[in-house]
Design an enzyme around this catalytic site. Structure first.
Site, short mmCIF file in Angstrom:
data_model
loop_
_atom_site.label_atom_id
_atom_site.label_comp_id
_atom_site.label_asym_id
_atom_site.label_seq_id
_atom_site.Cartn_x
_atom_site.Cartn_y
_atom_site.Cartn_z
N GLU A 1 4.10 11.67 -0.91
CA GLU A 1 2.73 11.78 -1.47
C GLU A 1 2.15 13.17 -0.90
O GLU A 1 2.07 13.23 0.28
CB GLU A 1 1.76 10.63 -0.94
CG GLU A 1 0.41 10.77 -1.65
CD GLU A 1 -0.38 9.54 -1.28
OE1 GLU A 1 -1.68 9.69 -1.80
OE2 GLU A 1 0.07 8.32 -0.93
N ASP B 1 3.39 -3.33 -1.02
CA ASP B 1 2.98 -2.54 0.33
C ASP B 1 2.77 -3.33 1.23
O ASP B 1 2.47 -4.51 1.29
CB ASP B 1 1.54 -2.10 0.12
CG ASP B 1 1.70 -0.57 -0.47
OD1 ASP B 1 2.96 0.11 -0.30
OD2 ASP B 1 0.90 -0.01 -1.00
N SER C 1 -3.49 -0.13 -2.29
CA SER C 1 -4.78 0.73 -3.06
C SER C 1 -5.77 -0.29 -3.71
O SER C 1 -6.76 0.12 -4.12
CB SER C 1 -4.08 1.56 -4.06
OG SER C 1 -3.18 0.94 -4.96
#
Length: 264
Positions: free
Chosen positions: A181, A84, A46
């Protein structure tokens, strides 16, 4: 805070105690986030959107992720660091092993990859080589172009059944955690009950074992429209420290997320 390990998080699940996850990308925020009692720091791709100004996470590179993971490790006060693996860095088992090793050497304690049962072989290889793995399911931002946008996943009976089966398969392959998610609350609750490993939610209701938010979102400093699953914790706080503490308390007490942050 005592050092958080996979054993710590497994014990939380068994005891029915919620734990918290929050993104951080540098030493300064890693320090204050872990100091506030957040158990897991996610060094998320992100960062492509909130730090680099990209339109998606796709441009983020391994160099970006190793740099920010190393920065977070320097400021961390005992939280588990999850890093990530960026777009296409785990396209084959061989690439997965190589790139996961780089993130672990940079300071990660666990890596996160996006997908479903097709990842089982790589998850198993990671487990065998001592690299814990969290699998990100549901809305997977790296697959935004094939999903047709940022849409809730698992709303029909067949896709929900498949997601449950995939979650169980990934646990059997050696996944240490799952992240759901934008999944309907009832489905997320069923997956959480179906596996023994901790399940983290974002836009997945209150019944998961943990919650995660992007730091900039929960501080109310992300430009543009706020996603449904986000709460701005700065609105009722006097400073960043109290906002972080309020987030931890709200997750552990089960007051966040509320129905207004979830999908049915």
């Amino acid at each position: 805070m005592n050092k958080v390990t996979l054993h710590t998080l497994s014990a939380c699940k068994k005891a029915g105690e919620k734990f918290t996850v929050l993104t951080a990308y540098d030493a300064c925020f890693a320090h204050v986030v872990s100091e506030a009692g957040v158990e897991v720091i996610l060094v998320g791709d992100s960062l492509g959107m909130v730090l680099q100004g990209q339109n998606s996470t796709l441009p983020v590179t391994m160099n970006d992720m190793t740099y920010h993971t190393a920065s977070v490790a320097k400021g961390n006060m005992g939280a588990m660091i999850m890093a990530d693996m960026p777009f296409m860095s785990y396209a084959t088992p061989e690439k997965t092993m190589e790139n996961a090793a780089l993130l672990m050497q940079a300071g990660a304690h666990i890596v996160k990859i996006e997908g479903n049962a097709w990842l089982a072989e790589s998850v198993s290889l990671l487990f065998e080589r001592g690299i814990p793995c969290c699998v990100h399911m549901g809305l997977t931002p790296q697959a935004v172009n094939t999903l047709g946008g940022y849409k809730v996943q698992g709303r029909d009976r067949d896709s929900a059944k498949q997601m449950i089966e995939d979650a169980v398969r990934l646990e059997q392959a050696g996944a240490s955690m799952l992240l759901l998610e934008c999944v309907p609350s009832l489905l997320a609750a069923e997956i959480t009950q179906a596996v023994d490993i901790p399940v983290i939610g974002i836009g997945a209701g209150v019944e998961t074992d943990a919650q995660v938010l992007v730091l900039h979102d929960m501080l109310g400093i992300t430009p543009g429209r706020r996603p449904k699953f986000v709460k701005n914790f700065m609105e009722e706080a006097t400073d960043i420290h109290s906002a972080l503490q309020n987030y931890v308390i709200a997750v552990k007490q089960g007051s966040f997320p509320g129905p207004e942050h979830s999908f049915e």
